[in-house]
Scaffold this motif. Structure first.
Motif, short mmCIF file in Angstrom:
data_model
loop_
_atom_site.label_atom_id
_atom_site.label_comp_id
_atom_site.label_asym_id
_atom_site.label_seq_id
_atom_site.Cartn_x
_atom_site.Cartn_y
_atom_site.Cartn_z
N LEU A 1 0.90 -1.29 0.00
CA LEU A 1 0.03 0.00 0.05
C LEU A 1 0.70 1.25 -0.11
O LEU A 1 0.57 2.28 -0.54
CB LEU A 1 -1.00 -0.16 1.43
CG LEU A 1 -1.90 1.17 1.27
CD1 LEU A 1 -2.84 1.25 -0.05
CD2 LEU A 1 -2.79 0.99 2.29
N GLN A 2 2.03 1.34 0.70
CA GLN A 2 3.13 2.37 0.54
C GLN A 2 3.35 2.81 -0.67
O GLN A 2 3.74 3.88 -0.98
CB GLN A 2 4.04 1.88 1.48
CG GLN A 2 3.95 1.91 2.81
CD GLN A 2 5.11 1.77 3.89
OE1 GLN A 2 6.20 1.95 3.58
NE2 GLN A 2 4.62 0.85 4.91
N HIS A 3 3.37 1.56 -1.73
CA HIS A 3 3.90 1.86 -3.15
C HIS A 3 2.73 2.20 -3.87
O HIS A 3 2.94 2.49 -5.25
CB HIS A 3 4.75 0.76 -3.42
CG HIS A 3 6.01 0.69 -3.02
ND1 HIS A 3 7.15 1.27 -3.42
CD2 HIS A 3 6.52 0.10 -1.79
CE1 HIS A 3 8.23 1.14 -2.75
NE2 HIS A 3 7.95 0.35 -1.77
N HIS A 4 1.50 2.20 -3.60
CA HIS A 4 0.45 2.44 -4.24
C HIS A 4 0.28 4.29 -4.45
O HIS A 4 0.71 4.71 -3.46
CB HIS A 4 -0.94 2.04 -3.81
CG HIS A 4 -1.20 0.56 -4.02
ND1 HIS A 4 -2.32 -0.20 -3.69
CD2 HIS A 4 -0.28 -0.57 -4.36
CE1 HIS A 4 -2.40 -1.34 -4.02
NE2 HIS A 4 -0.88 -1.62 -4.49
N PHE B 1 -6.44 0.18 -1.14
CA PHE B 1 -6.22 -1.14 -2.09
C PHE B 1 -7.39 -1.21 -3.03
O PHE B 1 -8.49 -0.43 -2.80
CB PHE B 1 -6.44 -2.39 -1.11
CG PHE B 1 -5.13 -2.64 -0.59
CD1 PHE B 1 -3.87 -2.92 -1.16
CD2 PHE B 1 -4.93 -2.63 0.77
CE1 PHE B 1 -2.46 -2.98 -0.48
CE2 PHE B 1 -3.99 -2.94 1.63
CZ PHE B 1 -2.68 -3.19 0.76
N GLY B 2 -7.37 -1.87 -4.24
CA GLY B 2 -8.46 -2.10 -5.09
C GLY B 2 -9.39 -3.00 -4.58
O GLY B 2 -9.13 -3.73 -3.86
N GLY C 1 -3.70 0.64 -9.05
CA GLY C 1 -3.49 1.85 -8.17
C GLY C 1 -1.99 2.75 -8.31
O GLY C 1 -1.55 3.19 -7.57
N GLY C 2 -1.55 2.43 -9.75
CA GLY C 2 -0.28 2.96 -9.98
C GLY C 2 1.02 2.46 -9.54
O GLY C 2 2.03 2.87 -9.56
N HIS D 1 5.73 4.08 -11.14
CA HIS D 1 6.58 5.12 -10.64
C HIS D 1 8.02 4.40 -10.35
O HIS D 1 8.21 3.09 -10.39
CB HIS D 1 6.09 5.67 -9.36
CG HIS D 1 5.70 4.50 -8.45
ND1 HIS D 1 6.61 3.81 -7.59
CD2 HIS D 1 4.54 4.17 -7.99
CE1 HIS D 1 6.02 3.04 -6.77
NE2 HIS D 1 4.73 3.07 -6.91
N ALA D 2 9.06 5.28 -10.03
CA ALA D 2 10.34 4.71 -9.67
C ALA D 2 10.23 3.81 -8.37
O ALA D 2 9.57 4.05 -7.44
CB ALA D 2 11.45 5.89 -9.23
N SER D 3 11.21 2.85 -8.28
CA SER D 3 11.03 1.79 -7.29
C SER D 3 11.42 2.48 -5.80
O SER D 3 10.97 1.81 -4.75
CB SER D 3 12.09 0.69 -7.54
OG SER D 3 13.22 1.15 -7.54
N VAL D 4 11.93 3.68 -5.56
CA VAL D 4 12.26 4.45 -4.21
C VAL D 4 11.26 5.05 -3.84
O VAL D 4 11.41 5.82 -2.96
CB VAL D 4 13.79 4.95 -4.59
CG1 VAL D 4 14.69 4.25 -4.82
CG2 VAL D 4 13.48 6.12 -5.68
N TYR D 5 10.09 5.14 -4.61
CA TYR D 5 8.77 6.04 -4.43
C TYR D 5 8.55 6.08 -2.60
O TYR D 5 8.51 7.09 -2.08
CB TYR D 5 7.72 5.45 -5.32
CG TYR D 5 6.25 6.22 -4.70
CD1 TYR D 5 6.02 7.38 -4.88
CD2 TYR D 5 5.30 5.21 -3.85
CE1 TYR D 5 4.86 7.95 -4.50
CE2 TYR D 5 4.22 6.03 -3.55
CZ TYR D 5 4.10 7.30 -3.96
OH TYR D 5 2.75 7.63 -3.44
N ALA D 6 8.33 4.83 -2.16
CA ALA D 6 7.84 4.96 -0.89
C ALA D 6 9.00 5.53 -0.01
O ALA D 6 8.65 6.12 0.90
CB ALA D 6 7.40 3.49 -0.37
N ASP D 7 10.23 4.87 -0.14
CA ASP D 7 11.49 5.53 0.38
C ASP D 7 11.70 6.84 0.56
O ASP D 7 11.90 7.50 1.47
CB ASP D 7 12.79 4.66 0.09
CG ASP D 7 12.63 3.34 0.36
OD1 ASP D 7 12.28 2.87 1.52
OD2 ASP D 7 13.10 2.45 -0.30
N GLN D 8 11.45 7.31 -0.57
CA GLN D 8 11.49 8.99 -0.91
C GLN D 8 10.40 9.45 -0.21
O GLN D 8 10.81 10.59 0.39
CB GLN D 8 11.49 9.33 -2.36
CG GLN D 8 11.84 10.73 -2.68
CD GLN D 8 11.91 11.07 -3.98
OE1 GLN D 8 11.53 10.18 -4.87
NE2 GLN D 8 12.40 12.03 -4.55
#
Length: 277
Positions: free
Chosen positions: A215-218, A223-224, A253-254, A258-265
């Motif tokens: 979910l952090q990466h959605h 959730f769908g 949900g996208g 996006h870039a793989s570091v999205y949630a960390d960023q």
């Protein structure tokens, strides 16, 4: 303006239609006027979905089918045509998502290839058989649409569920071949690249900690739901999507955009904002 989302006069076969995403797709297609065949394993689940469709005034038939048995798949399609006179739409949605199948689907070097073969038999060979036997009656009916249920795991590498992910990569290739080989016969074929959807199977097999990580990466806030995938499937199966074929549509949900570091960023930026305050 004509409402192409209607499915009046259409016959739809939903394989893997007794629970979850498939059940919601079958219900939506019936609501829009299609005569629907609900095919899958588990007679009680099939009966429940058929009853729910009929209670809403729809027309449905339940059929038991094992995708590992080619003759059973052929008989399922034939029963569809014998009962309703034609076949126009196929949602090939079934997959090996039981606890045993997932538990045995480990990293490649540790894989028992009996488990690998089972997943491939259901997820790839089974869906190919569904298309194989559905295409001729669709051509006879003047054309049709096939929607395969794929997965984001077919596009990206992961640390688990190796056979499942590879099989879903194969489903994307299968759909492109169907679209290419039968497009001039009036057959469209597309894939839904499905993300983490809150089905009963996900709730029962995916730990809450892992669900939260996803979910952090959605890019969405939640959730769908199975209904979200059903809406996309029903669109692609309808005449509204008559010029769409050979594509893979993410319903995730996208997650894959996006870039793989999205949630960390996001966490880092939040921490910096807190420090600045």
């Amino acid at each position: 303006m004509q409402d192409f989302y209607r499915m009046d006069g259409k016959v739809a076969l939903v394989i893997g239609g007794s629970t979850g995403i498939g059940a919601k797709t079958a219900q939506l297609l019936a609501h829009r006027g299609a005569k629907v065949v609900v095919a899958g394993l588990g007679q009680s689940d099939i009966d429940k979905t058929v009853s729910e469709i009929e209670a809403e005034g729809g027309t449905a038939l339940g059929v038991l089918v094992d995708l590992a048995d080619e003759s059973a798949v052929a008989d399922c399609v034939q029963r569809t045509v014998d009962t309703f006179g034609a076949l126009h739409a196929l949602h090939a949605n079934a997959a090996a998502t039981g606890k045993e199948a997932l538990a045995n689907d480990v990293v490649l070097a540790d894989m028992d290839f009996a488990a690998w073969d089972y997943v491939m038999t259901i997820n790839l060979r089974g869906l190919a058989l569904a298309a194989k036997y559905s295409i001729p009656p669709m051509i006879k009916a003047g054309g049709g649409s096939i929607v395969f249920s794929g997965s984001g795991r077919g596009r990206q590498g992961h640390l688990e569920y190796t056979a499942y992910g590879v099989s879903k990569s194969g489903v994307e290739g299968l759909s492109r071949y169907v679209a290419t080989q039968y497009g001039k016969d009036g057959i469209r074929s597309n894939v839904l690249e499905i993300g983490l959807i809150m089905t009963d199977a996900v709730r029962g097999n995916v730990p809450e900690q892992l669900r939260d990580l996803f979910l952090q990466h959605h890019l969405t806030r939640e959730f769908g739901r199975p209904e979200d995938v059903a809406s996309a499937a029903a669109f692609l199966l309808s005449d509204e999507a008559r010029f769409i074929t050979g594509v893979t549509l993410p319903v995730d949900g996208g997650m894959g955009s996006h870039a793989s570091v999205y949630a960390d960023q996001r966490r880092m930026m939040s921490d910096l904002a807190t420090m600045g305050a």
